[in-house]
Design a protein around this motif. Structure first.
Motif, PDB file in Angstrom:
ATOM      1  N   SER A   1       0.623  -5.140  -3.472  1.00  0.00           N
ATOM      2  CA  SER A   1       1.900  -5.708  -3.009  1.00  0.00           C
ATOM      3  C   SER A   1       1.977  -7.202  -3.344  1.00  0.00           C
ATOM      4  N   LYS A   2       0.842  -7.889  -3.246  1.00  0.00           N
ATOM      5  CA  LYS A   2       0.815  -9.312  -3.596  1.00  0.00           C
ATOM      6  C   LYS A   2       0.835  -9.510  -5.107  1.00  0.00           C
TER       7      LYS A   2
ATOM      8  N   GLN B   1      -5.962   0.647   2.404  1.00  0.00           N
ATOM      9  CA  GLN B   1      -5.184  -0.492   2.898  1.00  0.00           C
ATOM     10  C   GLN B   1      -5.417  -1.748   2.058  1.00  0.00           C
ATOM     11  N   ASN B   2      -6.658  -1.966   1.652  1.00  0.00           N
ATOM     12  CA  ASN B   2      -6.958  -3.121   0.808  1.00  0.00           C
ATOM     13  C   ASN B   2      -6.217  -3.044  -0.524  1.00  0.00           C
TER      14      ASN B   2
ATOM     15  N   ARG C   1       7.645  -3.232  -0.172  1.00  0.00           N
ATOM     16  CA  ARG C   1       7.374  -2.143   0.780  1.00  0.00           C
ATOM     17  C   ARG C   1       6.274  -1.253   0.239  1.00  0.00           C
ATOM     18  N   TYR C   2       5.350  -0.875   1.120  1.00  0.00           N
ATOM     19  CA  TYR C   2       4.269   0.015   0.697  1.00  0.00           C
ATOM     20  C   TYR C   2       4.791   1.362   0.200  1.00  0.00           C
TER      21      TYR C   2
ATOM     22  N   LEU D   1      -3.377  -1.376  -1.155  1.00  0.00           N
ATOM     23  CA  LEU D   1      -1.945  -1.570  -0.922  1.00  0.00           C
ATOM     24  C   LEU D   1      -1.618  -3.049  -0.750  1.00  0.00           C
ATOM     25  N   HIS D   2      -2.474  -3.740   0.000  1.00  0.00           N
ATOM     26  CA  HIS D   2      -2.246  -5.174   0.231  1.00  0.00           C
ATOM     27  C   HIS D   2      -2.354  -5.953  -1.082  1.00  0.00           C
ATOM     28  N   TRP D   3      -3.382  -5.657  -1.874  1.00  0.00           N
ATOM     29  CA  TRP D   3      -3.584  -6.378  -3.137  1.00  0.00           C
ATOM     30  C   TRP D   3      -2.446  -6.111  -4.117  1.00  0.00           C
TER      31      TRP D   3
ATOM     32  N   LYS E   1      -1.527   7.997   0.477  1.00  0.00           N
ATOM     33  CA  LYS E   1      -1.655   6.931   1.475  1.00  0.00           C
ATOM     34  C   LYS E   1      -1.808   7.495   2.894  1.00  0.00           C
TER      35      LYS E   1
END
Length: 365
Positions: A292-293, A285-286, A299-300, A288-290, A159
């Motif tokens: 996490s949801k 980043q995309n 937390r990342y 990590l965001h996907w 990351k």
């Protein structure tokens, strides 16, 4: 002034000087370590789960990984060495980040001497997320080498946490010591676009990531407890002397250098390809965001993308699950072995940006 006692682990002093203090630390079982870390009672650098030797069938996976990937790694080492020569025209000092960077630093030291007629010193030092780089180790290096000669080496980025930590640490060092050091990280492969120089952005299996101390000079990951460490001491480590009969550190260096030697005969110099760092950062980043949801990750820090990072989780942490892009890929066979041996669920996600992602189990507090 820090008094340096030469320490090279199971490597030779010509290969590397670990700027780490060998010490002892009690064993913290993985489940307890996870509770202490996630509750905030302890930082991960204060705890260590003692390693055990890998079983024979897992070692077979390492040797298979060598057969499949050492030629690609050899090419990337040559490309990285070439970029180091190009970007450090007034002297080179290799500073690998213990411990994933250590075998890469040893290999680069040999390659620079053998093929580029450049003799360099190689140190391996500690850097820890949220703690920073070992400033005493930097001060020791700067007694003998210029700041602009330093080349920070790691195996890969996941990351980009360590690349950003390096930049933050060196900014703090410039403020405290008045010395500016280039905050540039050199890696074999950069998945997240945060390394200054990388030979690749491919999520491939770097063979050294499969094993722990037995491929890293018998040295543990670094340890640091600010409450007990003396102000002038280096960060600490364990030396696994009891594993000496099973050490593969020298084998890995010799076998990889043999692959480099074979490749060198047909190597085409000056084939540097500039990576699209911005796009790599967006992809990271995309994802990590996907994730996490999709998986309810708070937390990342609990998301570890890429083969190298996923392997670390399955070897050292408590994993919630393993995500694979392809369930049949040889590149992730060792991850499937680790997950199945620990009853960790495996999801096959063909749309995954990388070949593997491990999710750390969140402990109810």
């Amino acid at each position: 002034m820090t008094v340096m006692v030469p320490f090279s682990g199971s490597y030779t002093l010509n290969d590397v000087q670990f700027l780490l203090k060998p010490m002892t630390l009690h064993d913290t079982p993985v489940h307890l370590k996870e509770q202490l870390i996630q509750s905030g009672k302890k930082h991960y650098s204060e705890l260590l789960t003692h390693e055990s030797l890998p079983p024979d069938d897992y070692l077979q996976l390492f040797h298979r990984a060598m057969a499949l990937n050492q030629e690609r790694m050899a090419e990337h080492l040559l490309l990285l060495a070439e970029r180091i020569i190009a970007t450090r025209r007034n002297g080179i000092t290799l500073v690998s980040l213990a411990r994933a960077g250590t075998p890469v630093g040893v290999l680069l030291k040999h390659i620079l001497k053998r093929y580029f007629n450049t003799d360099v010193t190689h140190y391996s030092i500690s850097i820890l997320r949220d703690v920073g780089i070992d400033q005493n180790a930097l001060r020791h290096i700067l007694q003998k080498h210029t700041p602009e000669s330093l080349v920070f080496i790691d195996g890969w980025t996941g990351k980009g946490v360590i690349a950003r930590q390096l930049a933050t640490s060196l900014q703090a060092f410039a403020a405290s010591d008045g010395v500016k050091i280039p905050a540039e990280l050199y890696v074999l492969t950069d998945l997240s676009g945060f390394a200054a120089v990388a030979a690749s952005s491919e999520d491939y299996l770097i063979p050294s990531c499969i094993l722990n101390a037995t491929i890293s000079g018998l040295v543990s990951r670094s340890i640091y407890d600010r409450l007990t460490a003396l102000p002038t001491e280096f960060h600490g480590c364990l030396y696994y002397r009891q594993f000496e009969a099973h050490d593969l550190s020298a084998y890995f260096i010799d076998a990889t250098l043999a692959a480099v030697d074979k490749l060198w005969r047909s190597f085409e110099p000056h084939r540097h390809v500039e990576l699209d760092r911005k796009q790599l950062q967006i992809t990271s980043q995309n994802l990590l965001h996907w994730l996490s949801k999709q998986y309810g990750i708070t937390r990342y820090n609990y998301i570890k993308p890429g083969i190298g990072e996923a392997t670390r989780v399955l070897l050292r942490r408590e994993a919630q699950r393993l995500l694979l892009q392809d369930g049949d890929s040889e590149a992730t066979q060792h991850l499937r072995w680790l997950a199945e041996s620990k009853s960790i669920p495996i999801d096959i996600v063909p749309s995954l940006s990388y070949r593997a992602v491990a999710l750390i189990k969140e402990i109810p507090l």
